[in-house]
Design an enzyme around this catalytic site. Structure first.
Site, PDB file in Angstrom:
ATOM      1  N   TYR A 157      -7.892   2.374  10.965  1.00 24.93           N
ATOM      2  CA  TYR A 157      -7.287   3.138  12.064  1.00 24.93           C
ATOM      3  C   TYR A 157      -8.273   3.156  13.227  1.00 24.93           C
ATOM      4  CZ  TYR A 157      -5.251   6.886  14.828  1.00 24.93           C
ATOM      5  OH  TYR A 157      -4.704   7.611  15.855  1.00 24.93           O
ATOM      6  N   ASP A 238     -16.451   0.217  15.293  1.00 28.17           N
ATOM      7  CA  ASP A 238     -15.768   1.436  15.720  1.00 28.17           C
ATOM      8  C   ASP A 238     -16.507   2.620  15.107  1.00 28.17           C
ATOM      9  OD1 ASP A 238     -14.153   3.663  15.981  1.00 28.17           O
ATOM     10  OD2 ASP A 238     -12.306   2.658  15.398  1.00 28.17           O
ATOM     11  N   LYS A 265     -14.590  11.183  20.439  1.00 29.69           N
ATOM     12  CA  LYS A 265     -14.734  12.465  19.762  1.00 29.69           C
ATOM     13  C   LYS A 265     -15.753  13.381  20.447  1.00 29.69           C
ATOM     14  CE  LYS A 265     -11.821  11.250  16.500  1.00 29.69           C
ATOM     15  NZ  LYS A 265     -10.483  11.805  16.409  1.00 29.69           N
TER      16      LYS A 265
END
Length: 366
Positions: A157, A238, A265
């Site tokens: 993801y 990532d 984030k």
């Protein structure tokens, strides 16, 4: 109706009775939002609770119930809801104006702090989310290599339009995907072999987050590094979620240097944030002083509130020592779970020193 179905129905009714304001808020939202929702992961039946405020590591919903925030906005809320240094930085930035339509001093300072933590990000650019950071990293790789195929992994993801659970999502962006098994170099090489000359990028999480929090074997990542070099492709790590695992992210712990890194984030101090960066020769293509520069626009890429909050968080709160404490293994998970249920005190790793303790209850569970 069997006993299990009856128990579930009774629980749903108790939930409805205890959350009338959340039900009303959801009903109102249904008039304008599909399912009353604009962020799929937050929905559950019969309706989700509507949160009214947060403080420290706690949340209160519209019906007055208090919750321990053990989700922490999937690590974006690592500071909690009332970190003084971040609040002060946002207040100061607000006093100077919201949208200045210009460069500011904070964006360069925040970029240098990110670069200090991630030396492989020799040059970097900001975005508004981790999803956008991964989209831009892939766009950069395809532009730099002149190729279109991208290797990703089942269960991976990388954002709302880069999801690979269950064979992929119908709303994924239309790159030419090669999907292999995570932690399986033999499968990777078999899948890539027919396309080596067309491979633009390998996009991988050093720990598969939404796919089950599965750490990548170090040998697997080293194998991907070697494969990228063999093919002339770019290795993209990532680290949107794994960056919190050390001062320099998972790549520092494993001594792996990617061509590009993506972040998001908590780097925005709890506000919208993303970043992508890496090798200078690749990222230099965005230098607007060149007549052939690639374009990368975004009204809020350098928005003053995120720049201020992000800089305060990284320089005043989430220091190397604080991150080391945050990543320390929990010695007694059962005791942690019991304290979370009890809700009598914030749940932290023992000990969690410094200002980061204000948000530790949110951070420990993610």
């Amino acid at each position: 109706m069997n006993d299990l179905d009856q128990a579930l129905a009774d629980a749903v009714e108790r939930y409805r009775a205890a959350h009338p304001q959340s039900a009303r808020i959801h009903a109102d939202a249904l008039q304008a939002l599909p399912g009353g929702n604009t962020r799929s992961v937050l929905f559950f039946a019969p309706f989700p609770p509507a949160m009214a405020r947060g403080e420290g590591c706690y949340l209160w919903d519209a019906d007055g119930h208090r919750y321990l925030d053990a989700l922490g906005e999937f690590t974006a809320g690592i500071y909690g809801h009332s970190e003084p240094a971040i609040r002060a930085a946002i207040t100061e930035a607000l006093a100077g104006g919201l949208s200045l339509s210009s460069h500011t001093t904070r964006e360069g300072a925040l970029a240098r702090e990110v670069q200090r933590r991630f030396p492989a990000m020799e040059l970097l650019r900001f975005t508004n989310s981790g999803t956008e950071a991964n989209l831009m990293a892939l766009a950069t790789a395809t532009a730099h290599t002149g190729r279109r195929k991208v290797l990703v992994f089942k269960g991976g993801y990388h954002g709302g339009v880069l999801a690979f659970a269950g064979g992929g999502s119908p709303v994924n962006v239309p790159h030419e995907w090669i999907v292999a098994r995570y932690n399986d170099l033999q499968d990777v090489r078999a899948k890539v072999a027919p396309h080596q000359g067309d491979l633009a990028a390998i996009l991988v999480e050093p720990m598969m987050g939404s796919g089950g929090c599965i750490p990548a074997d170090p040998a697997f990542l080293q194998g991907l590094r070697a494969l990228a070099d063999e093919c002339g492709a770019l290795l993209i790590l990532d680290e949107v979620m794994t960056s919190r695992l050390s001062f320099g992210g998972r790549q520092a712990l494993l001594c792996i240097r990617p061509d590009l890194t993506t972040l998001g984030k908590y780097f925005g101090g709890g506000l919208s944030f993303g970043a992508f960066g890496g090798r200078a020769d690749v990222m230099q293509r965005y230098d607007p002083r060149s007549n052939s520069a690639l374009q990368h626009a975004g009204t809020f890429n350098n928005n003053v509130l995120t720049m201020a909050a992000g800089l305060a968080g990284l320089t005043q709160v989430l220091t190397a020592g604080a991150l080391d404490a945050l990543a320390r293994p929990v010695p007694d998970l059962a005791a942690l779970a019991r304290s979370a249920v009890d809700l009598k005190a914030p749940v932290t790793h023992p000990p969690l020193e410094g200002k980061v303790a204000a948000g530790a209850g949110a951070a420990t569970a993610v």
